[in-house]
Scaffold this active site. Structure first.
Site, PDB file in Angstrom:
ATOM      1  N   ASP A 540      39.268  35.329  40.535  1.00 52.85           N
ATOM      2  CA  ASP A 540      40.251  35.739  39.532  1.00 52.85           C
ATOM      3  C   ASP A 540      39.901  37.140  39.077  1.00 52.85           C
ATOM      4  OD1 ASP A 540      42.429  34.481  37.588  1.00 52.85           O
ATOM      5  OD2 ASP A 540      41.096  35.787  36.414  1.00 52.85           O
ATOM      6  N   GLU A 583      46.879  36.312  38.794  1.00 45.92           N
ATOM      7  CA  GLU A 583      45.813  37.101  39.393  1.00 45.92           C
ATOM      8  C   GLU A 583      44.758  36.211  40.032  1.00 45.92           C
ATOM      9  OE1 GLU A 583      44.845  36.746  34.967  1.00 45.92           O
ATOM     10  OE2 GLU A 583      46.600  36.897  36.267  1.00 45.92           O
TER      11      GLU A 583
END
Length: 680
Positions: A540, A583
């Site tokens: 991430d 993301e």
């Protein structure tokens, strides 16, 4: 219904037999005609020679009778001369009254001294010297009591040409007293000439054995120009030992005309009678008649040959029509079989595109009778072999690339339509680079269109010239095959696009969450089945919201794409990489234990941190946090994912920009995960 298979022309009468039979009939007709013409010519010649022989016999009798009578008169006159002049003078008028004036020119006596002693034309004529005359000299020197017939001479008293028949006047054994002369007019024979039709160039002649003409008649009149002239010495009747009568053919010494000649030697006289008929006139009627016959035969021959030719042509056209009909039916069956096979290929949705294209190329090669079949893709000036059907010995294979200008497809794309070249070396393209390189003699190509745009070409070729004409059915088949190829390529492209939309993240090109879950479950089953390790890496981006807030969402998208690209470059091709959302990304690493997965995650973290992402205005640097876990017995995907997510949470909680590993739920399966981080 008409069945050409049952329609049979008589085997004994092929088209060629008709003109041959007609030619045989024409040859037989002309053989019979010419044979009969020759037989008729022989008959005409025989009749002409017989007629000439008969006329010669008749003329001979006439001349012999005349000479005999004149000789008898000479004997009577000689007797009267011996009896005295009064008796002789009395006898002459009697003789003149008996004979035609046209025959008897004069009666004369030449004395022993050669001077004229008497002339019936002028009894008081002066005693002119006739001692130079041949007939006087013969009797004076010979002293024999014989008849002499002279050559035609011009009389000095009469002033006319005449033949002198003479006997000597003898007194005792050696006494020569002179010559008794009867002059016969050469015109006398014209009466006989005028009564005989020998044609314009026929003739009757009285010739001495010395070769001198005594008289000659032609065209119903006396020919005075030949009197006293000689015949050539090679004439048969002048040869020693020649028969008394004969026939021969020769060119005349008078006028050069070729004639049949019938001659007879006069018995007891040194004379020959000859009757001639001009060869051209003898055969004139024959030639005119047979010319008409030949013209008629020629017309019949032409009609017969023309009729035979028309009939033969009709039979040939009938056979050609039958052959074309049978060939069309065969071609239709062949085309129908090809279309049936193509339909079978088109409906086999379970086969790959490459397999279906290869089967279609095999069908095209078999249908056209060639060895090479190619589906190509053209991009710019490059030509790529998408699929090919080639002989086993050929080196061409799928994926080969060439310069477009070096291939026959440049011809196809230049015309943008079907190109058919049955014999390349005899065509305008004989110097094409592809011909020089591959020596392909036959080429058939057509553009492939996908969604309206030119994709490439479908082409078939052979090293040999095409063995049969490329007909309309071939063209329609090739066009249909090209349309089908374009359609299946478009369908495959559409399926791939749909599949991409369904399985790929549109922004980064990575797998989407649904596809990743499906693929991951399959990999989990494979790892359990083969007892192989498998790890999951979740990552991430750290503080990604600040990137969007500070640089805008466009810059954020660029960052996401850069991270995905770096990840794909770092991972193996066998690894699965996906964007799970926002993301957050995930990587599934088959045949990889947790320790190695940690190293992979660390390499990935370091590369991302060291690679600023260029955006519209500046370069943006980002970091990632990652969680790693390994598959253990009893795990399903959700369990595995949750454990990796927990490790990611720990990495975030411990300061971000680090890698954290999860603890196994069952002790001893994997060691406690180590954590690696780089602080800023």
């Amino acid at each position: 219904m008409f069945d050409p298979a049952r329609s049979r022309l008589p085997r004994a009468l092929p088209p060629l037999a008709v003109p041959v039979l007609a030619a045989v009939l024409v040859a037989a007709l002309w053989f019979a005609l010419l044979l009969e013409q020759d037989r008729n010519r022989v008959a005409v010649k025989r009749d002409a020679r017989n007629e000439a022989a008969n006329l010669a016999r008749t003329f001979e009798e006439h001349v012999v009778r005349t000479f005999h009578d004149v000789d008898a008169v000479l004997l009577l006159l000689r007797q009267a001369w011996r009896q005295g002049r009064p008796h002789f003078d009395a006898m002459v008028p009697i003789i003149q009254s008996i004979y035609d004036k046209a025959l008897l020119v004069q009666i004369a006596v030449i004395g022993a001294d050669g001077l004229l002693a008497y002339s019936s034309l002028d009894p008081g004529a002066p005693r002119m010297d006739l001692g130079d005359r041949e007939h006087f000299q013969v009797h004076r020197d010979g002293r024999e009591d014989s008849l002499f017939i002279s050559k035609p001479i011009l009389g000095r008293v009469s002033g006319h040409y005449s033949i002198q028949m003479t006997r000597p006047l003898l007194a005792g054994a050696d006494g020569f007293e002179g010559v008794l002369v009867i002059s016969l007019s050469t015109d006398y024979f014209s009466r006989f000439f005028s009564s005989v039709d020998l044609g314009r160039n026929g003739s009757i002649s009285l010739v001495g054995t010395d070769g001198v003409f005594r008289a000659r008649g032609s065209d119903f009149k006396l020919d005075t120009g030949t009197i006293g002239t000689r015949v050539p010495p090679d004439r048969p009747f002048l040869q020693p030992g020649a028969p008394a009568a004969g026939l021969y053919q020769a060119d005349s010494a008078v006028d050069g005309i070729t004639r049949f000649v019938s001659y007879r030697r006069l018995p007891g006289y040194p004379m020959v009678v000859a009757v001639t008929k001009a060869v051209e006139e003898v055969f004139a009627d024959h030639e005119r008649r047979w010319l008409r016959y030949r013209l008629g035969a020629g017309l019949v021959s032409l009609l017969l040959l023309a009729g035979a030719g028309w009939l033969a042509r009709s039979l040939q056209l009938q056979r050609q029509f039958k052959h074309r009909l049978l060939e069309q039916q065969r071609r239709l069956r062949y085309v129908n079989d090809s279309l049936r096979i193509l339909n079978d290929i088109a409906t086999r949705q379970d086969e790959t595109l490459s397999t279906r294209l290869h089967r279609a190329l095999e069908l095209g090669c078999r249908h056209l009778g060639v060895e090479f079949g190619i589906v190509s893709q053209v991009s710019g000036d490059r030509y790529r072999v998408e699929c090919c059907c080639v002989p086993p010995a050929a080196t061409l294979k799928d994926g080969d690339e060439f310069v477009l200008a070096q291939t026959y497809c440049s011809i196809t794309l230049g015309t943008r339509d079907l190109v058919t070249i049955e014999h390349m070396s005899d065509s305008e393209y004989a110097g094409h680079p592809c011909f020089d390189s591959f020596r392909l003699e036959a080429y058939f190509g057509i553009p492939i269109r996908v969604n309206g745009a030119v994709y490439g070409t479908l082409n078939f070729s052979s090293a040999r010239p095409h063995s049969r004409p490329f007909d309309r059915s071939d063209k329609e088949f090739l066009r249909l095959l090209a349309r089908w190829v374009g359609t299946v390529i478009a369908e495959e492209r559409t399926r791939n696009e749909l599949k991409t939309l369904a399985t790929t993240d549109s922004l980064t090109g990575a797998m989407n969450r649904g596809c990743f879950v499906t693929e991951a479950q399959q990999e989990l089953g494979r790892a359990r089945r083969y007892q192989q390790p498998l790890s999951v890496l979740l990552l991430d981006l750290d503080n990604f919201k600040r990137v969007n807030d500070n640089y805008g969402h466009g810059a954020g998208d660029e960052v996401l794409k850069a991270v995905a690209e770096i990840s794909r470059e770092t991972l193996r091709t066998s690894d699965l990489f996906a964007r799970l959302g926002g993301e957050e990304f995930a990587a599934l690493l088959p045949n990889t234990p947790a320790a190695e997965a940690m190293e992979v995650g660390e390499r990935l973290r370091l590369r991302i941190a060291a690679t600023p992402v260029p955006t519209a205005g500046q370069r943006v640097s980002v970091t990632i946090s990652a969680g790693v876990t390994e598959l253990v017995d009893g795990d399903d995907f959700n369990t595995l994912y949750n454990r990796a997510d927990a490790a990611l949470y720990r990495a975030k909680h411990r300061g971000r920009n680090r890698i954290a590993g999860s603890l196994a739920s069952s002790p001893g399966l994997i060691p406690p995960a180590a954590e690696k981080a780089t602080t800023g």
